[in-house]
Enzyme design. Structure first.
Site, mmCIF file in Angstrom:
data_model
loop_
_atom_site.group_PDB
_atom_site.id
_atom_site.type_symbol
_atom_site.label_atom_id
_atom_site.label_comp_id
_atom_site.label_asym_id
_atom_site.label_seq_id
_atom_site.Cartn_x
_atom_site.Cartn_y
_atom_site.Cartn_z
ATOM 1 N N GLU A 282 6.408 -0.786 -2.789
ATOM 2 C CA GLU A 282 6.802 -0.554 -4.151
ATOM 3 C C GLU A 282 6.568 -1.679 -4.983
ATOM 4 O O GLU A 282 6.296 -1.830 -6.138
ATOM 5 C CB GLU A 282 7.972 -0.086 -4.269
ATOM 6 C CG GLU A 282 8.186 1.390 -3.469
ATOM 7 C CD GLU A 282 7.129 2.423 -3.873
ATOM 8 O OE1 GLU A 282 6.856 2.459 -5.042
ATOM 9 O OE2 GLU A 282 6.802 3.166 -3.026
ATOM 10 N N ASP B 284 -0.177 -1.726 0.213
ATOM 11 C CA ASP B 284 0.173 -1.658 1.595
ATOM 12 C C ASP B 284 -0.020 -3.172 2.020
ATOM 13 O O ASP B 284 0.623 -3.894 2.628
ATOM 14 C CB ASP B 284 -0.680 -0.882 2.302
ATOM 15 C CG ASP B 284 -0.336 0.531 2.396
ATOM 16 O OD1 ASP B 284 0.992 0.860 1.919
ATOM 17 O OD2 ASP B 284 -0.787 1.556 2.886
#
Length: 437
Positions: A295, A382
């Site tokens: 995030e 990611d």
């Protein structure tokens, strides 16, 4: 009130777009269903090669497929009814009839106040049929499907309370937004497309600030994360990337559902990190940190800012298109509206509503573009998390556990992923993280 003119270009675009969107959506969904029947029992090699492959035994895979099938079979009648109602409301002349009724009640068009109340009643009542007809499907999904597969902790009383809160909040927000919209339409009939865009952007930014402080607490309880290893590691991670937040909070999501998530909410001093209590129960400390690293990747890589910058000219262009359509008379006569003694400038909120119907009928075909952009951002986030932690393993194990706990599909059809997925599949994310490693 006049009859619907089927030869009208706007009516044709609405009808053809609505039908095409319905057919494409169902065709893509059927391809995904067929993929589950054909390949649903197979475990992707990317997952099978990990130490957590045991989470997906035959029973779990069967449960995943059954859950997705149950949602698919609920989607079919729900979508069919929504499509039918949408077409019926237009072709039956419901909207011109409703406008005439509301005009008689409000005394439109004798001033700003009557115009405002006319617009408010029209927008509320226009959305009422579909909202009411969707209730049985929402109840079935919540108390049959979600209960059956162990997700829903909802009670009927809590569901009704949530619905009432949502309704009241929607009425308040709609009232405020419509007041600004009508004021702009009435005072600046030739420039409202610019000003209305500015109003919408300002409204969105204000909601971003207010949501974590005012709106979210109406539905859930937010408790500061207790001191300990998790809070220390998250705080260290935030310092490492230069992310400042007003706090780290745990949300009592389990009161309603077993699904898990984490998000950043707010702007400026209202910005905060929120962890679902279900997420904390499902993951280890390192896995939670890896998820938050992902995030933080969106923040550090400026994905949200970039989307905003891209959307600003798009929104202005779209609003200008709606403005041009609403300024003509063709769209009104095509959909059965007759304004014998009322200038078009006085009823542009109707034109805006009708233009939104026409443009909205084509919105489905933008899905692949927005989903592709979103999936690209997810890959980058990611990779950011993996680099930040020095290893992709905690994120890989977290993704596998979350996929298992949330019963996410393992082998979706490629066409369905291309059209609908705003996140890559689990196998694709593992493959990319392994490559990054």
């Amino acid at each position: 009130m006049n009859a619907i003119v089927l030869s009208n270009i706007f009516v044709r675009v609405f009808i053809c777009g609505t039908i095409a969107s319905f057919v494409v959506h169902h065709f893509i969904s059927f391809l995904d269903f067929r993929a589950r029947v054909t390949h649903g029992a197979k475990l992707p090699p990317e997952i099978a090669a990990t130490e957590h492959a045991a989470l997906f035994d035959a029973e779990k895979i069967a449960k995943i497929n059954a859950y997705k099938n149950a949602k698919y079979f609920c989607f079919i009648p729900s979508s069919l009814l929504s499509f039918s109602v949408s077409m019926l409301l237009v072709l039956s002349g419901f909207y011109p009839w409703l406008f005439n009724v509301v005009c008689r009640v409000t005394g439109f068009p004798f001033g700003f106040v009557s115009t405002y109340f006319c617009a408010f009643l029209f927008f509320i009542l226009a959305g009422l049929p579909e909202s009411i007809l969707s209730i049985p499907f929402e109840l079935f999904h919540e108390f049959n499907i979600e209960k059956k597969f162990g997700f829903s902790n909802m009670t009927l009383r809590l569901w009704l309370t949530d619905q009432l809160k949502s309704l009241l909040m929607s009425l308040v927000l709609t009232a405020v937004l419509l007041a600004a919209m009508v004021a702009v339409l009435v005072k600046f009939p030739d420039l409202w497309w610019v000003l209305l865009c500015c109003v919408l952007f300002a409204f969105t930014l204000i909601l971003q600030v207010l949501y974590p402080l005012v709106i979210a607490p109406i539905f859930n309880k937010f408790t500061p994360l207790e001191d300990g290893e998790l809070k220390e590691k998250i705080s260290h991670l935030m310092e490492k990337v230069g992310f400042k937040a007003s706090g780290i909070f745990v949300m009592d999501a389990s009161k309603r559902s077993g699904h898990s998530n984490a998000y950043f909410g707010g702007m400026g001093k209202s910005k905060r990190i929120v962890l679902y209590d279900t997420l904390i129960k499902q993951l280890t400390v390192d896995e939670l940190v890896a998820v938050l690293g992902h995030e933080l990747g969106h923040y550090k890589l400026k994905h949200i800012l970039r989307r905003f910058v891209v959307m600003v000219p798009v929104e202005f262009a779209l609003m200008y298109l709606l403005f041009r359509i609403a300024h003509g008379t063709s769209i009104y006569t095509g959909f059965g509206f007759a304004f014998a003694s009322v200038p078009v400038e006085a009823v542009q909120f109707i034109g805006l509503f009708l233009a939104s119907l026409v443009v909205g009928a084509l919105q489905e075909f933008l899905s692949p573009i927005t989903c592709f952009s979103s999936r690209r951002d997810e890959y980058q986030a990611d990779a950011f998390s993996a680099k930040l932690l020095g290893t992709p393993e905690p994120l890989i194990s977290a993704l596998i556990k979350l996929n298992s706990e949330n019963l996410s599909e393992l082998n979706p059809a490629k066409a369905y992923v291309f059209w609908n997925y705003d996140h890559p599949t689990l196998a694709e994310r593992i493959r990319a993280l392994k490559t990054e490693k």
